[in-house]
Design a protein around this motif. Structure first.
Motif, mmCIF file in Angstrom:
data_model
loop_
_atom_site.group_PDB
_atom_site.id
_atom_site.type_symbol
_atom_site.label_atom_id
_atom_site.label_comp_id
_atom_site.label_asym_id
_atom_site.label_seq_id
_atom_site.Cartn_x
_atom_site.Cartn_y
_atom_site.Cartn_z
ATOM 1 N N SER A 40 0.828 -1.213 0.000
ATOM 2 C CA SER A 40 0.000 0.000 0.000
ATOM 3 C C SER A 40 0.859 1.259 0.000
ATOM 4 C CB SER A 40 -0.919 0.001 1.226
ATOM 5 O OG SER A 40 -0.163 -0.110 2.416
ATOM 6 N N ALA A 41 2.114 1.139 0.404
ATOM 7 C CA ALA A 41 3.017 2.303 0.440
ATOM 8 C C ALA A 41 4.419 1.860 0.035
ATOM 9 C CB ALA A 41 3.036 2.925 1.832
ATOM 10 N N LEU A 42 4.847 2.282 -1.154
ATOM 11 C CA LEU A 42 6.194 1.931 -1.613
ATOM 12 C C LEU A 42 7.244 2.652 -0.778
ATOM 13 C CD1 LEU A 42 6.214 2.024 -5.528
ATOM 14 C CD2 LEU A 42 6.627 0.038 -4.089
ATOM 15 N N PRO A 43 8.273 1.937 -0.300
ATOM 16 C CA PRO A 43 9.378 2.633 0.362
ATOM 17 C C PRO A 43 10.230 3.358 -0.676
ATOM 18 C CG PRO A 43 9.891 0.306 0.130
ATOM 19 C CD PRO A 43 8.483 0.480 -0.378
ATOM 20 N N ALA A 44 11.100 4.223 -0.211
ATOM 21 C CA ALA A 44 12.047 4.874 -1.117
ATOM 22 C C ALA A 44 13.077 3.841 -1.564
ATOM 23 C CB ALA A 44 12.731 6.042 -0.418
ATOM 24 N N ALA A 45 13.201 3.684 -2.868
ATOM 25 C CA ALA A 45 14.140 2.684 -3.401
ATOM 26 C C ALA A 45 15.577 3.147 -3.204
ATOM 27 C CB ALA A 45 13.865 2.453 -4.879
ATOM 28 N N GLU A 46 16.476 2.171 -3.059
ATOM 29 C CA GLU A 46 17.906 2.437 -3.039
ATOM 30 C C GLU A 46 18.491 1.981 -4.372
ATOM 31 O OE1 GLU A 46 19.709 0.704 0.408
ATOM 32 O OE2 GLU A 46 18.190 1.510 1.779
ATOM 33 N N GLN A 47 19.410 2.758 -4.901
ATOM 34 C CA GLN A 47 20.024 2.408 -6.179
ATOM 35 C C GLN A 47 21.223 1.496 -5.931
ATOM 36 O OE1 GLN A 47 18.920 3.272 -9.358
ATOM 37 N NE2 GLN A 47 17.124 4.007 -8.240
ATOM 38 N N VAL A 48 21.150 0.284 -6.461
ATOM 39 C CA VAL A 48 22.239 -0.685 -6.346
ATOM 40 C C VAL A 48 22.566 -1.168 -7.748
ATOM 41 C CG1 VAL A 48 23.019 -2.842 -5.313
ATOM 42 C CG2 VAL A 48 21.370 -1.414 -4.082
ATOM 43 N N THR A 49 23.800 -0.976 -8.181
ATOM 44 C CA THR A 49 24.244 -1.280 -9.549
ATOM 45 C C THR A 49 23.289 -0.680 -10.581
ATOM 46 O OG1 THR A 49 23.083 -3.429 -9.730
ATOM 47 C CG2 THR A 49 25.305 -3.444 -8.775
ATOM 48 N N GLY A 50 22.792 0.525 -10.280
ATOM 49 C CA GLY A 50 21.919 1.219 -11.218
ATOM 50 C C GLY A 50 20.485 0.742 -11.228
ATOM 51 N N LEU A 51 20.098 -0.131 -10.306
ATOM 52 C CA LEU A 51 18.743 -0.665 -10.261
ATOM 53 C C LEU A 51 18.030 -0.199 -8.992
ATOM 54 C CD1 LEU A 51 19.559 -4.346 -11.267
ATOM 55 C CD2 LEU A 51 18.338 -2.700 -12.683
ATOM 56 N N PRO A 52 16.715 0.044 -9.074
ATOM 57 C CA PRO A 52 15.970 0.382 -7.858
ATOM 58 C C PRO A 52 15.741 -0.878 -7.021
ATOM 59 C CG PRO A 52 14.477 0.286 -9.736
ATOM 60 C CD PRO A 52 15.858 0.073 -10.277
ATOM 61 N N VAL A 53 16.182 -0.837 -5.780
ATOM 62 C CA VAL A 53 16.136 -2.012 -4.903
ATOM 63 C C VAL A 53 15.483 -1.604 -3.584
ATOM 64 C CG1 VAL A 53 17.535 -3.733 -3.696
ATOM 65 C CG2 VAL A 53 18.204 -2.950 -5.968
ATOM 66 N N ALA A 54 14.626 -2.459 -3.053
ATOM 67 C CA ALA A 54 13.962 -2.175 -1.784
ATOM 68 C C ALA A 54 14.993 -2.086 -0.664
ATOM 69 C CB ALA A 54 12.933 -3.261 -1.470
ATOM 70 N N PRO A 55 14.765 -1.213 0.329
ATOM 71 C CA PRO A 55 15.661 -1.175 1.487
ATOM 72 C C PRO A 55 15.707 -2.536 2.165
ATOM 73 C CG PRO A 55 14.104 0.669 1.516
ATOM 74 C CD PRO A 55 13.657 -0.243 0.433
ATOM 75 N N VAL A 56 16.801 -2.801 2.884
ATOM 76 C CA VAL A 56 17.011 -4.127 3.470
ATOM 77 C C VAL A 56 15.849 -4.588 4.350
ATOM 78 C CG1 VAL A 56 18.431 -5.412 5.109
ATOM 79 C CG2 VAL A 56 19.520 -4.146 3.259
ATOM 80 N N PRO A 57 15.312 -3.757 5.269
ATOM 81 C CA PRO A 57 14.219 -4.278 6.108
ATOM 82 C C PRO A 57 13.016 -4.753 5.293
ATOM 83 C CG PRO A 57 15.115 -2.281 7.067
ATOM 84 C CD PRO A 57 15.730 -2.406 5.705
ATOM 85 N N ARG A 58 12.634 -3.988 4.267
ATOM 86 C CA ARG A 58 11.493 -4.402 3.451
ATOM 87 C C ARG A 58 11.823 -5.650 2.635
ATOM 88 N NH1 ARG A 58 5.900 -3.549 1.900
ATOM 89 N NH2 ARG A 58 5.753 -5.519 0.768
ATOM 90 N N ALA A 59 13.026 -5.694 2.060
ATOM 91 C CA ALA A 59 13.425 -6.863 1.280
ATOM 92 C C ALA A 59 13.460 -8.113 2.160
ATOM 93 C CB ALA A 59 14.793 -6.622 0.639
ATOM 94 N N LEU A 60 13.902 -7.959 3.407
ATOM 95 C CA LEU A 60 13.912 -9.083 4.335
ATOM 96 C C LEU A 60 12.508 -9.611 4.582
ATOM 97 C CD1 LEU A 60 16.444 -8.110 7.144
ATOM 98 C CD2 LEU A 60 16.478 -10.218 5.817
ATOM 99 N N ALA A 61 11.569 -8.692 4.852
ATOM 100 C CA ALA A 61 10.201 -9.122 5.122
ATOM 101 C C ALA A 61 9.617 -9.867 3.922
ATOM 102 C CB ALA A 61 9.334 -7.901 5.471
ATOM 103 N N ASP A 62 9.873 -9.375 2.710
ATOM 104 C CA ASP A 62 9.346 -10.046 1.520
ATOM 105 C C ASP A 62 10.008 -11.401 1.304
ATOM 106 O OD1 ASP A 62 7.573 -7.979 0.970
ATOM 107 O OD2 ASP A 62 9.034 -6.873 -0.230
ATOM 108 N N ALA A 63 11.281 -11.514 1.657
ATOM 109 C CA ALA A 63 11.962 -12.805 1.530
ATOM 110 C C ALA A 63 11.446 -13.797 2.561
ATOM 111 C CB ALA A 63 13.473 -12.618 1.678
ATOM 112 N N VAL A 64 11.303 -13.340 3.796
ATOM 113 C CA VAL A 64 10.870 -14.226 4.884
ATOM 114 C C VAL A 64 9.454 -14.734 4.651
ATOM 115 C CG1 VAL A 64 10.302 -14.258 7.362
ATOM 116 C CG2 VAL A 64 12.460 -13.262 6.579
ATOM 117 N N THR A 65 8.630 -13.940 3.978
ATOM 118 C CA THR A 65 7.263 -14.372 3.664
ATOM 119 C C THR A 65 7.252 -15.706 2.941
ATOM 120 O OG1 THR A 65 6.492 -12.087 3.534
ATOM 121 C CG2 THR A 65 5.156 -13.731 2.420
ATOM 122 N N GLU A 66 8.257 -15.955 2.117
ATOM 123 C CA GLU A 66 8.305 -17.156 1.287
ATOM 124 C C GLU A 66 9.135 -18.278 1.914
ATOM 125 O OE1 GLU A 66 6.706 -17.427 -1.988
ATOM 126 O OE2 GLU A 66 5.688 -15.856 -0.852
#
Length: 352
Positions: A151-177
């Protein structure tokens, strides 16, 4: 033209202004903008042809498997509203085209790998790449792309020129699976031990994702919080040493002589009556009342100590990580100001 008519490869000339990866991975819309119709693109993707469609509306302009970089761009092209930056300022100029992916970012295990985690699989071994999009986008998971909505996109971080979710959000999405308790524990531990983020930020995202009802996640969070406190205590030791503060007594309990227990402190300077307390609280699902009570306990202890003439400096792990020098200045100022205050009440200092 019929299906038996040989189709010569289309000239790459109209795509020469694109960056290298975007000469290999393009959207149907960008192909149309360079004069290649959908029908022509589809002909190039016939079996044995020079192109392939790897996601709906996204084409790989060479045969054979895509590289990890191509897969990442393809997933973003599929999920995002693509805009372009670096448009040539003069006709005929060949400045590199850089895609700007609006409202989409890589998340989950792929994002953690891009952030430099060692506990995540390498990109080529991931069957699917998670991409985070606004909840209202009309997209479905397909092929190598898994759509994750928010419902609310976090501010993306640029990693190797790509928009990437901040670590806490990426962790939550990974742990979901993830159902493997060891894998979850390794990811959370690396997030904190590797300095990617603080435990409270991780727990907040896990809480928002409603993952704290899963026993294996709760167990990992308990270990995470213990790890986070140990790291914060180590930073507090380093702050005292590196910024030349006088040595305090560490991890003590205070009591009034013959009276009640006043509370535990992480560091205390008895001569100056200055105390440091680390705030390592983290939000927990279904424990709002407990969190409020814990904060009230913090506040009551601080007020009681200050009524006794003891100055309490409250420090969060994040402040210690990001602004250690500033926190050292706060503590030093409190120590120097002790001579201007009335003497504190006598208290008994005991090891905790």
């Amino acid at each position: 033209m019929n299906h038996n008519t040989p189709v010569p490869p289309l000239s790459p000339r109209p795509l020469r202004h694109l960056s290298e990866v975007n000469r290999r991975v393009v959207t149907a819309g960008r192909l149309r903008a360079t004069g290649v119709s959908v029908a022509e693109a589809n002909e190039q993707c016939r079996p044995g042809g020079p192109w392939q469609q790897i996601l709906p509306g996204v084409f790989l302009l060479h045969p054979g498997p895509p590289t990890s970089e191509e897969r990442l761009h393809a997933v973003l092209m599929y999920a995002a509203r693509e805009q372009s930056a670096g448009v040539p300022t003069q006709p005929g100029a060949e400045e590199p085209h850089r895609p700007v992916y609006a409202d989409a970012m890589i998340t989950g295990l792929a994002a953690l790998t891009l952030h430099g985690f060692s506990a995540t699989p390498p990109l080529p071994s991931l069957d699917r790449i998670d991409v985070l999009v606004p909840r209202m986008r009309r997209l479905r998971s397909t092929g190598g792309a898994r759509i994750v909505r928010t419902s609310a996109l976090p501010a993306a971080e640029q990693v190797t020129g790509l928009p990437v979710a901040p670590v806490p959000r990426a962790l939550a999405d990974a742990v979901t699976e993830l159902t493997d308790a060891g894998a979850v524990r390794r990811l959370l531990t690396e997030a904190v031990r590797g300095g990617h983020c603080e435990p409270a930020a991780v727990v907040r995202e896990l809480n928002n994702a409603k993952l704290l009802s899963r026993p294996h996640v709760v167990d990992a969070v308990d270990s995470l919080l213990a790890e986070g406190r140990a790291i914060a205590e180590d930073r507090l030791y380093r702050m005292v040493e590196e910024y030349g503060l006088p040595d305090p007594v560490w991890n003590v309990d205070l009591r009034l002589p013959g009276g009640p227990h006043l509370g535990g402190l992480d560091a205390y300077w008895p001569e100056q009556a200055v105390a440091v307390e680390l705030d390592t609280r983290a939000p927990r699902q279904g424990h709002r009342q407990d969190d409020d009570e814990l904060w009230s306990e913090y506040a009551r202890k601080r007020e009681h100590l200050e009524r006794l003439g003891i100055t309490v400096v409250h420090i969060t792990p994040r402040k210690l990580r990001d602004a250690m020098e500033q926190q050292a200045t706060v503590v030093r100022t409190a120590l120097m100001a002790s001579g201007d205050r009335d003497p504190a009440a006598y208290v008994v200092v005991l090891p905790r």
